[in-house]
Enzyme design. Sequence first.
Site, PDB file in Angstrom:
ATOM      1  CB  SER A   1      48.108  40.421  42.738  1.00 53.10           C
ATOM      2  OG  SER A   1      47.765  39.103  43.127  1.00 53.10           O
TER       3      SER A   1
ATOM      4  CG  HIS B   1      48.640  44.959  42.613  1.00 51.21           C
ATOM      5  ND1 HIS B   1      49.120  44.498  41.402  1.00 51.21           N
ATOM      6  CD2 HIS B   1      49.151  44.123  43.559  1.00 51.21           C
ATOM      7  CE1 HIS B   1      49.888  43.450  41.615  1.00 51.21           C
ATOM      8  NE2 HIS B   1      49.916  43.205  42.908  1.00 51.21           N
TER       9      HIS B   1
ATOM     10  CD  GLU C   1      49.065  46.424  38.053  1.00 58.27           C
ATOM     11  OE1 GLU C   1      48.921  46.285  36.829  1.00 58.27           O
ATOM     12  OE2 GLU C   1      48.934  45.480  38.851  1.00 58.27           O
TER      13      GLU C   1
ATOM     14  CG  ASN D   1      50.426  39.508  39.045  1.00 54.93           C
ATOM     15  OD1 ASN D   1      51.578  39.118  39.132  1.00 54.93           O
ATOM     16  ND2 ASN D   1      49.806  40.096  40.054  1.00 54.93           N
TER      17      ASN D   1
END
Length: 295
Positions: free
Chosen positions: A118, A139, A151, A189
Site C-alpha cells: 500500500s 494494490h 491501484e 494512502n
Amino acid sequence: MRTVAVIGAGTMGIGIAHTFAQSGFRVQLIDVSKEQLENGLHTITANLDRMVSKEKISDSDKENTLANISNFIDIPTGIKNADLVIEAATENEAVKLKIFKQLNDHCSSQTILASNTSSISITKIASVVENPERVIGMHFMNPVPIMKLVEIIKGYNTSTEVTNSITKLAEKLGKIPVTATDYPGFVANRILMPMINEAIETLYNSVAGVSEIDSVMKLGMAHPMGPLQLADFIGLDVCLSILEVLYNGFKNQKYAPCPLLVNMVQAGKLGLKSGEGFYNYSESKKAEYVSSQFL
C-alpha cells in the site's frame, strides 16, 4: 492467465485469493503457517456463506470458488506453474524484498510479479529481480471481494505490456483499475494517511474526543466511517508503517506520525486486530464488523 499464486494468508491475501477463485482462476495460496492457511480458508468459507445467505451467489458458486483454492506452505512449490504471483505479506520492506528474491530464484522469467503493497516502492522491490519490467503494484482495497478499486502502480522499469495486462486482469475481476506512478503512498494512502494522522493529532491536542472527531467527519463530510475508526480497522501498526514510508520518502514534516499513534502501536493497541485502539472491540464486535462487509 489462469493460475495465480498469492503469498500471505492474512486479511488481504485471503481476500485476493477469494476474489480470483470466485472469478474462475486457479489460486495457489501460500503461507509459512499451516494454521494461518487453515484459518484463511475458514474465513473465505464463512464469507462465501454470508454471500449465499444474501443471495449474492449460489451454493454451486461457493463450492466452485473453494475448489479453485489450493494451500501451500513454501514459496517454491506454491508458485509452480503460476502465470502471476501476488505478494500480500506484511507491510515491511525487508520482508517483501526477501520474498521477491525468492521469486526471482524460482519463477520463470515470464511470470508477472505483483505486490499488494500500500506504500512501499515498486521500483525498490523490483531491484532484486533480474527482469524488473515484469514487476508491478496491484494494490487492492479491503474487503477485497467487495471493494471495486485496484491501484495499479508502475515501477520505474515496469513495461507497458505488463501494465496493460494487469489492468485488463483487474477488469476481468470486476474491479476498476486506476494507474498511478511509483511515489510513496501512491494515490490512496498519500491522501488518506495524512488525514488519519491529522485526526490523531486533533485528539492528541485535546481539540475533541474520539467519537466527536469521527462524528464531525461522518456527519459534516459524508464519510461512511470516521478516520479514527477507519484507522482501527486498517490497523494502527499499518497506518504507522505507511506514514513512515511517506515521511522517509518525502522528508516532509507534514507526514511525520503523531506521537500518540507511535505510543499506541508500541503499547500493542493496534485497533480491531488487537481488540483495542481508539475504540474497544469485543469478539462479537469483531464478528459483527466482518459480517457487515458481506451484506
